[in-house]
Scaffold this active site. Structure first.
Site, PDB file in Angstrom:
ATOM      1  N   ASP A  61     -15.745  53.695  77.266  1.00  0.00           N
ATOM      2  CA  ASP A  61     -16.844  54.555  76.832  1.00  0.00           C
ATOM      3  C   ASP A  61     -18.169  53.884  77.181  1.00  0.00           C
ATOM      4  O   ASP A  61     -18.199  52.801  77.797  1.00  0.00           O
ATOM      5  CB  ASP A  61     -16.751  54.898  75.341  1.00  0.00           C
ATOM      6  CG  ASP A  61     -16.842  53.688  74.418  1.00  0.00           C
ATOM      7  OD1 ASP A  61     -17.346  52.627  74.858  1.00  0.00           O
ATOM      8  OD2 ASP A  61     -16.406  53.783  73.263  1.00  0.00           O
ATOM      9  N   ASP A  63     -14.367  56.301  66.313  1.00  0.00           N
ATOM     10  CA  ASP A  63     -15.146  55.187  66.855  1.00  0.00           C
ATOM     11  C   ASP A  63     -16.606  55.318  66.433  1.00  0.00           C
ATOM     12  O   ASP A  63     -17.093  56.415  66.151  1.00  0.00           O
ATOM     13  CB  ASP A  63     -15.068  55.185  68.383  1.00  0.00           C
ATOM     14  CG  ASP A  63     -13.687  54.824  68.903  1.00  0.00           C
ATOM     15  OD1 ASP A  63     -12.961  54.117  68.184  1.00  0.00           O
ATOM     16  OD2 ASP A  63     -13.344  55.259  70.019  1.00  0.00           O
ATOM     17  N   ARG A  89     -11.046  58.510  75.010  1.00  0.00           N
ATOM     18  CA  ARG A  89     -11.580  57.522  75.956  1.00  0.00           C
ATOM     19  C   ARG A  89     -10.592  57.271  77.095  1.00  0.00           C
ATOM     20  O   ARG A  89     -10.979  57.140  78.267  1.00  0.00           O
ATOM     21  CB  ARG A  89     -11.856  56.202  75.237  1.00  0.00           C
ATOM     22  CG  ARG A  89     -13.048  56.216  74.319  1.00  0.00           C
ATOM     23  CD  ARG A  89     -13.255  54.833  73.718  1.00  0.00           C
ATOM     24  NE  ARG A  89     -12.311  54.519  72.661  1.00  0.00           N
ATOM     25  CZ  ARG A  89     -11.842  53.306  72.393  1.00  0.00           C
ATOM     26  NH1 ARG A  89     -12.198  52.279  73.147  1.00  0.00           N
ATOM     27  NH2 ARG A  89     -11.024  53.104  71.392  1.00  0.00           N
ATOM     28  N   TYR A 104     -11.668  68.024  69.977  1.00  0.00           N
ATOM     29  CA  TYR A 104     -12.851  67.236  70.307  1.00  0.00           C
ATOM     30  C   TYR A 104     -13.714  67.955  71.346  1.00  0.00           C
ATOM     31  O   TYR A 104     -13.205  68.723  72.179  1.00  0.00           O
ATOM     32  CB  TYR A 104     -12.462  65.877  70.890  1.00  0.00           C
ATOM     33  CG  TYR A 104     -11.711  64.966  69.966  1.00  0.00           C
ATOM     34  CD1 TYR A 104     -12.380  64.063  69.146  1.00  0.00           C
ATOM     35  CD2 TYR A 104     -10.312  64.984  69.918  1.00  0.00           C
ATOM     36  CE1 TYR A 104     -11.685  63.204  68.305  1.00  0.00           C
ATOM     37  CE2 TYR A 104      -9.604  64.132  69.077  1.00  0.00           C
ATOM     38  CZ  TYR A 104     -10.299  63.252  68.276  1.00  0.00           C
ATOM     39  OH  TYR A 104      -9.605  62.406  67.444  1.00  0.00           O
TER      40      TYR A 104
END
Length: 330
Positions: free
Chosen positions: A88, A46, A186, A74
């Protein structure tokens, strides 16, 4: 008809995607930096996210759908107290909820994160690139449509608390996640907020590893050039999770014509290679073909008229855990 241009660079590279741009923006930037038009990426990030983005240039674009990038790592910051339309910080707030005081306790956080591990079904964010009847979900959501996506199977391999940050009534967790391909961090943030009786959304995200490619293998976009890409090409055999066999230069023409090559004419034919599902045939430090062993011969399935460089380069790391923003290149 225009003559097809022969690529001067055929390689996989990893770039450190900055925040604020799309994965497609990165591809366009790489095209300009290396002077090649045939460029693609694996594993979309993203715009808000940064970190590892694997790029294919030239013939290496054909590898992008084959890469062994099933596991991703992540570093995420999750803020409690509100949900957003995008799950988000870029979306509008859709729901607010109190933040229970126990969320500031590390032992409580560890227990909650431990409960997130394992196989599960996840509903992707409405603002995602999933196609619905040929239209991207995010396009429908932006147009004001109610988007309902079906839950998909994912696996959370690791969810480790790195720290808790609080300022006034605001509270956020920093978490290291190791997840299966296709997992939306997310959505994990959204579901985490609901699981603790509050609401939550993602406020920062860094991909620190994609398969065996760690952030230490990434090149900064502002220093990328064809010369740098040549020098720091990823090893395609490692990225594919394949077993390598090698052939002499004189056999290369036969390989590129798709001919079967007797194993007796190949080197590095170990028992593990003979049993492997995918064989990478290399010559002169370049990947020439992918195939299998059948009837005592190498049978090519995919051949690369312009072999892909980087075999044995060593410019790749599986030491993904704990990597920061620094890297081997820097």
């Amino acid at each position: 008809m225009a003559k097809h241009r022969i690529a001067q660079l055929n390689a996989l590279i990893a770039v450190d995607k900055p925040t604020g741009c799309t994965s497609h923006d990165v591809v366009a930037r790489v095209r300009r930096c290396v002077g090649e038009r045939r460029v693609g990426h694996a594993g979309t990030l993203d715009p808000m996210a940064s970190g590892v983005l694997v790029i294919g240039v030239g013939q290496a674009t054909r590898l992008l759908g084959m890469l062994a990038l099933d596991t991703k790592r992540y570093l995420a910051e999750i803020a409690f107290g509100a949900e957003t339309s995008t799950d988000d910080a870029e979306g509008d707030i859709t729901r607010e909820a109190p933040v229970p005081p126990e969320l500031g306790d590390e032992d409580f956080a560890d227990r909650v994160l431990g409960g997130m591990l394992g196989d599960q079904m996840q509903v992707p964010p409405a603002f995602s690139a999933i196609s619905i009847d040929g239209v991207r979900s995010y396009a429908r959501a932006r147009a004001g449509e109610e988007v309902e996506l079906e839950a998909r199977p994912i696996t959370v391999h690791e969810a480790q608390l790195i720290g808790i940050r609080s300022q006034g009534e605001a509270l956020a967790w920093t978490v290291s996640f190791t997840v299966s391909k296709g997992t939306y961090i997310r959505a994990l943030a959204r579901d985490l907020g609901r699981a603790v009786g509050s609401a939550a959304h993602l406020t920062a995200l860094v991909r620190t590893a994609s398969g065996s490619v760690g952030r230490s293998s990434c090149l900064p976009l502002d220093e990328l050039s064809a010369e740098v890409a040549h020098e720091h090409a990823l090893d395609p055999v490692v990225a594919l999770g394949a077993r390598a066999m090698s052939c002499d230069e004189e056999l290369l023409a036969d390989v590129l014509c798709g001919k079967r090559i007797p194993c007796s004419k190949l080197r590095s034919v170990g028992a593990d290679a003979l049993r492997a599902e995918r064989i990478a045939l290399v010559s002169g430090g370049r990947l020439a073909a992918l195939g299998e062993i059948s009837g005592g011969a190498f049978v090519p399935h995919d051949v690369f008229p312009q072999p892909i460089e980087g075999v044995g380069s060593g410019y790749q790391t599986a030491r993904a855990a704990g990597e920061g923003s620094g890297g081997k290149y820097r």
